[in-house]
Design a protein around this motif. Structure first.
Motif, PDB file in Angstrom:
ATOM      1  N   GLY A   1       2.031   1.983  -3.459  1.00 39.09           N
ATOM      2  CA  GLY A   1       1.192   2.442  -4.565  1.00 39.09           C
ATOM      3  C   GLY A   1       0.744   1.124  -5.164  1.00 39.09           C
ATOM      4  N   GLY A   2       1.100  -0.158  -4.544  1.00 42.84           N
ATOM      5  CA  GLY A   2       0.355  -1.426  -5.116  1.00 42.84           C
ATOM      6  C   GLY A   2      -0.679  -2.025  -4.042  1.00 42.84           C
ATOM      7  N   GLY A   3      -1.786  -2.531  -4.454  1.00 40.88           N
ATOM      8  CA  GLY A   3      -2.251  -3.650  -3.744  1.00 40.88           C
ATOM      9  C   GLY A   3      -3.124  -2.914  -2.550  1.00 40.88           C
ATOM     10  N   ALA A   4      -3.319  -1.600  -2.607  1.00 44.01           N
ATOM     11  CA  ALA A   4      -4.148  -1.016  -1.680  1.00 44.01           C
ATOM     12  C   ALA A   4      -5.764  -1.081  -1.725  1.00 44.01           C
ATOM     13  CB  ALA A   4      -3.906   0.497  -1.664  1.00 44.01           C
ATOM     14  N   SER A   5      -6.095  -1.596  -2.891  1.00 43.89           N
ATOM     15  CA  SER A   5      -7.573  -1.865  -3.041  1.00 43.89           C
ATOM     16  C   SER A   5      -8.001  -3.124  -3.046  1.00 43.89           C
ATOM     17  CB  SER A   5      -7.724  -0.953  -4.671  1.00 43.89           C
ATOM     18  OG  SER A   5      -7.219  -1.780  -5.387  1.00 43.89           O
ATOM     19  N   GLY A   6      -7.050  -3.830  -3.149  1.00 45.84           N
ATOM     20  CA  GLY A   6      -7.502  -5.490  -3.131  1.00 45.84           C
ATOM     21  C   GLY A   6      -7.622  -6.078  -1.512  1.00 45.84           C
ATOM     22  N   SER A   7      -8.073  -6.984  -1.508  1.00 47.02           N
ATOM     23  CA  SER A   7      -8.371  -7.788  -0.438  1.00 47.02           C
ATOM     24  C   SER A   7      -7.093  -8.531   0.267  1.00 47.02           C
ATOM     25  CB  SER A   7      -9.630  -8.588  -0.260  1.00 47.02           C
ATOM     26  OG  SER A   7      -9.577  -9.235   0.927  1.00 47.02           O
ATOM     27  N   PRO A   8      -6.475  -8.221   1.523  1.00 48.49           N
ATOM     28  CA  PRO A   8      -5.457  -8.951   1.949  1.00 48.49           C
ATOM     29  C   PRO A   8      -5.544 -10.269   1.959  1.00 48.49           C
ATOM     30  CG  PRO A   8      -6.065  -7.716   3.655  1.00 48.49           C
ATOM     31  CD  PRO A   8      -6.965  -7.344   2.373  1.00 48.49           C
TER      32      PRO A   8
ATOM     33  N   SER B   1       0.729  -1.084   0.094  1.00 48.91           N
ATOM     34  CA  SER B   1      -0.095   0.097   0.145  1.00 48.91           C
ATOM     35  C   SER B   1       0.840   1.412   0.167  1.00 48.91           C
ATOM     36  CB  SER B   1      -0.883   0.075   1.405  1.00 48.91           C
ATOM     37  OG  SER B   1      -1.735  -0.903   0.921  1.00 48.91           O
ATOM     38  N   ASP B   2       2.028   1.309   0.702  1.00 45.11           N
ATOM     39  CA  ASP B   2       2.891   2.371   0.850  1.00 45.11           C
ATOM     40  C   ASP B   2       3.563   2.591  -0.677  1.00 45.11           C
ATOM     41  OD1 ASP B   2       2.358   2.783   3.516  1.00 45.11           O
ATOM     42  OD2 ASP B   2       4.211   1.875   4.344  1.00 45.11           O
TER      43      ASP B   2
END
Length: 118
Positions: A109-116, A106-107
């Motif tokens: 810029g990648g993967g922030a919108s997906g579910s962990p 997330s920091d």
């Protein structure tokens, strides 16, 4: 203009050229008008800063409410937990390797919108 109290305007101001005094008509009125404009602009600035603070407070309040609602939607019977328990749960959850990886992504810029969890 020595001895004159601030804020007192007269029709003439006196200046000096080569040791001789001369009258400058209207200068005190211009100074008073400019000082009033400065005061008005300072008040306008203060009002705008207050509006900015209020807007920031409103945005923060909205964000806190939304995030609290998201958390409660993920818990079964959220009312059974006190704030300390919720804080502990979040601290534990955020220390997991999956959470740490999600936060790193997330920091950057990648993967922030997906579910962990996927």
């Amino acid at each position: 203009m020595k001895g004159r109290k601030p804020g007192k305007a007269s029709c003439f101001s006196f200046g000096q050229i080569s040791g001789k005094e001369f009258a400058v008509p209207g200068i005190d009125e211009k100074i008073a008008k400019t000082e009033e404009e400065i005061r008005q602009l300072q008040n306008k600035k203060k009002k705008l800063l207050n509006e900015k603070k209020a807007s920031e407070r409103k945005a923060r309040t909205r964000r806190l409410i939304e995030r609290g609602a998201i958390l409660e939607s993920l818990l079964e019977q959220p009312e059974q937990y006190d704030n300390g328990q919720i804080k502990s749960l979040l601290e534990i959850a955020l220390l997991t390797p999956q959470a740490q990886e999600f936060l790193r992504q997330s920091d950057t810029g990648g993967g922030a919108s997906g579910s962990p969890l996927s």
